[in-house]
Structure formats: structure tokens, C-alpha cells
Design a protein around this motif. Structure first.
Motif, PDB file in Angstrom:
ATOM      1  N   ARG A   1      -3.919  -2.671  13.478  1.00  0.00           N
ATOM      2  CA  ARG A   1      -4.918  -2.253  13.372  1.00  0.00           C
ATOM      3  C   ARG A   1      -6.004  -2.935  13.646  1.00  0.00           C
ATOM      4  O   ARG A   1      -6.514  -4.050  13.298  1.00  0.00           O
TER       5      ARG A   1
ATOM      6  N   TRP B   1       0.285  -1.505  -0.265  1.00  0.00           N
ATOM      7  CA  TRP B   1       0.410   0.227  -0.287  1.00  0.00           C
ATOM      8  C   TRP B   1       0.432   1.020   0.655  1.00  0.00           C
ATOM      9  O   TRP B   1       0.274   2.143  -0.607  1.00  0.00           O
TER      10      TRP B   1
ATOM     11  N   ILE C   1      -0.143   5.887   8.030  1.00  0.00           N
ATOM     12  CA  ILE C   1      -0.946   4.235   8.936  1.00  0.00           C
ATOM     13  C   ILE C   1      -1.689   4.489  10.070  1.00  0.00           C
ATOM     14  O   ILE C   1      -2.660   3.971   9.637  1.00  0.00           O
TER      15      ILE C   1
ATOM     16  N   TYR D   1      -4.828   4.993   7.578  1.00  0.00           N
ATOM     17  CA  TYR D   1      -4.852   3.766   7.699  1.00  0.00           C
ATOM     18  C   TYR D   1      -5.835   3.004   7.974  1.00  0.00           C
ATOM     19  O   TYR D   1      -6.423   2.336   7.808  1.00  0.00           O
TER      20      TYR D   1
END
Length: 158
Positions: free
Chosen positions: A73, A8, A43, A46
């Protein structure tokens, strides 16, 4: 082999270096100190919304110092959250890394401990001062080239 986050970042033109995967299959990336704060914000957006831990270590006597960030995450309904490890290396002569306190507040005491033990200055940290050693302590106890003071000589002098 490139991991999901690395792919990514490449797709969006963000400079980093893949260091592969650890023994648990967690992707490890190297980010340059000058790029770290902006990539940290990216991030976080993200989805890496949880800083599990931050630590630092001395790579080798006279060599680089490393600041390591373990990010997760966390998403509702996901049993196996995605994890990534970020390493930011800095020269030992004047080790400076941007603080990510304003991205993940939980890094507060962890960056302070890395400063206290290894002497890494985290730019823009709101309270960067010693947390374990007395303010009067000289040196960085976890550096591999650290020479501990001889406390018996200090006591004899008094």
C-alpha cells in the motif's frame, strides 16, 4: 492475532482466513480461488495499489498448488508502507485461479511463469502461454512429482 487488513475484511463480511504473520511481521491471508478476483479489486481500492511480486509453489507431492501475491500500500509521505501476502491454494488436478492482470498489470509475466512451471491456469489472463519453456514442452518442471525427460535417450533416438 488479526492484522489490519484481516480486521477490515471481517468488518465488511469478506471471507478469508488469516495465516498469521511472517518473520518480518507481514500479514498473510488465504483467499479461496472463487473469491480471489473480487477481493483483489476490493483491496486494490482499499489502497494496495502495488503488486511487488507473484510466485507459485507446490505445497507437497500430490497436494495443493499455491499462488502467492505480495502487495504493498503505497501512499505519499509514508516511510513504512503497509504490506500483505495473499495465498490462493488450488488442487493440482485442475489448478485454476482467476488472473488479477486487470487489477495489477505487473502480474503479467509472473502469472505466465507460474503457469509455465507449475501448470496453474489463470482465468482471463490475456496472454497465458509458456514464457520460459518451449511451447512443445510436456509437463510442469517445478511440481514436486515432475519426472524430467531423459535427454540422453531423446538424443540417442535421433
Amino acid at each position: 492475532m488479526q492484522g489490519r487488513l484481516s480486521a477490515w475484511l471481517v468488518k465488511h463480511g469478506l471471507i478469508h482466513r488469516s495465516l498469521g504473520f511472517d518473520y518480518q511481521g507481514i500479514e498473510t491471508l488465504q483467499i479461496k480461488p472463487e473469491d480471489w478476483h473480487s477481493i483483489a479489486v476490493i483491496i486494490y481500492i482499499y489502497g494496495y495499489n502495488y503488486l511487488r511480486s507473484q510466485c507459485a509453489y507446490d505445497v507437497a507431492p500430490g497436494g495443493l498448488l499455491a499462488s502467492v501475491y505480495h502487495l504493498t500500500r503505497i501512499e505519499y509521505g509514508v516511510d513504512q508502507p503497509e504490506e500483505v501476502c495473499i495465498k490462493v491454494f488450488s488442487p493440482r488436478k485442475n489448478p485454476r485461479i482467476p488472473s488479477v492482470f486487470w487489477v495489477w498489470k505487473s502480474v503479467d509475466f509472473q502469472e505466465r511463469e507460474s503457469f509455465d512451471m507449475l501448470g496453474i491456469s489463470y482465468d482471463n489472463h490475456p496472454r497465458l502461454k509458456r514464457i520460459l519453456m518451449p511451447e512443445s514442452w510436456i509437463g510442469w518442471p517445478l511440481r514436486k512429482d515432475y519426472i524430467a525427460p531423459n535427454f540422453y535417450e531423446i538424443q540417442d533416438a535421433h
